[in-house]
Design an enzyme around this catalytic site. Structure first.
Site, PDB file in Angstrom:
ATOM      1  N   ASP A 166       0.825  -1.206   0.000  1.00 21.58           N
ATOM      2  CA  ASP A 166       0.000   0.000   0.000  1.00 21.58           C
ATOM      3  C   ASP A 166       0.860   1.257   0.000  1.00 21.58           C
ATOM      4  OD1 ASP A 166      -2.256  -1.615   0.144  1.00 21.58           O
ATOM      5  OD2 ASP A 166      -2.393  -1.496   2.334  1.00 21.58           O
TER       6      ASP A 166
ATOM      7  N   TYR B 228       6.923  -9.418   7.077  1.00 20.75           N
ATOM      8  CA  TYR B 228       6.931  -7.977   7.313  1.00 20.75           C
ATOM      9  C   TYR B 228       7.465  -7.663   8.705  1.00 20.75           C
ATOM     10  CZ  TYR B 228       3.911  -6.954   3.270  1.00 20.75           C
ATOM     11  OH  TYR B 228       3.395  -6.812   2.004  1.00 20.75           O
TER      12      TYR B 228
END
Length: 292
Positions: A58, A134
């Site tokens: 994103d 992540y």
């Protein structure tokens, strides 16, 4: 995407600062990581090029270990090193650095291609991936608010209990329906295998989240971290995340953590060509089943 018989599939490993980009995916009129990379490739190859990414990020999300693939004609690949003693992959990385500088201008350096190699047969950057990992940095005390690192760190105003956060996170591991922590997309599933979700307080006092799954649905990592913050602050019980997952609840308490501390660290792939191809076929078949 299955390559043509005479095509050479190329794997690119890259890193980028998500700050200047409006996310990964191409968007008309906006600077995106995919758009910049494809424009740079087009400058070199003198034709439109489309890349396939391991996982879209994103707006504001960074990457240290992003992976893409593209298919070149064998003559294009071999021609890269025609006037150089270096291997085609080394030449491509060097030329991409120059082309990206032209594309990015004042934002030069925001995206760097680390390597370009011919992967094992059957490799697919998206469908061959076994997992994506992540990290997320949180500074929960003013004495740890480092202005130098503010672009990749959440400055959190309430002290966090890491033990409570880990207790809540551990209950979500495994193959689960994460609808409560995802923004659903038509034709896709919210079932994922969460392989790691943990928090640690590092030597510099910062809380570092580790999140790994076979794949992530839209906003999943940010929703998981944002919800865990409520537990760490003492606003919710340690069982709260698990209860929401089972209830498949999405409401005002589904809080997205800010994007800027989130970093795609690594994408994992099988070790052999046979496993690579088998994984790609398995994932592709599952996608088709869901879409159908």
């Amino acid at each position: 995407m299955i390559p043509e018989p005479d095509a050479v599939r190329v794997r690119l490993d890259l890193a980028y600062d998500g700050g200047p980009f409006s996310g990964w995916a191409v968007q008309p009129g906006l600077l995106t990581a995919q758009g910049a990379l494809e424009e740079a490739l087009a400058l070199i190859l003198r034709r439109p090029v489309r890349v396939v990414v391991a996982g879209r990020t994103d707006a504001g999300v960074h990457a240290r270990g992003q992976v893409v693939h593209l298919d070149l004609a064998s003559g294009e690949w071999e021609g890269l090193a025609r006037r150089s003693p270096d291997a085609p992959g080394h030449v491509l990385v060097r030329r991409l650095r120059g082309a990206l500088s032209r594309v990015l201008g004042a934002e030069t350096g925001a995206l760097e291609v680390r390597s370009a190699v011919v992967p094992p047969p059957g490799f697919d950057a998206r469908f061959s991936a076994l997992w994506r990992r992540y990290s997320y940095r949180i500074a929960d005390r003013p004495e740890h608010w480092d202005p130098v690192l503010r672009g990749i760190t959440l400055w959190h105003r309430v002290p966090l209990d890491v033990g409570r956060m880990n207790g809540a996170a551990a209950q979500l591991l495994g193959l689960q329906d994460f609808l409560a922590f995802c923004k659903p997309r038509e034709g896709s599933t919210t079932v994922r295998e969460l392989q790691e979700f943990s928090f640690e307080r590092t030597h510099d006092g910062v809380v570092l989240a580790h999140v790994r799954a076979d794949a992530f649905c839209h906003n999943m990592v940010r929703a998981l971290v944002g919800s865990a913050l409520r537990v760490g602050e003492g606003l919710e019980r340690t069982e709260w995340l698990h209860e929401r997952m089972l209830a498949r609840v999405r409401d005002a308490k589904t809080r997205l953590a800010p994007a800027h501390p989130l970093v795609l660290e690594e994408v994992g792939y099988p070790e052999t060509a046979e496993e690579m191809a088998a994984r790609a076929e398995q994932t592709r078949a599952l996608r088709d089943e869901i879409a159908g």
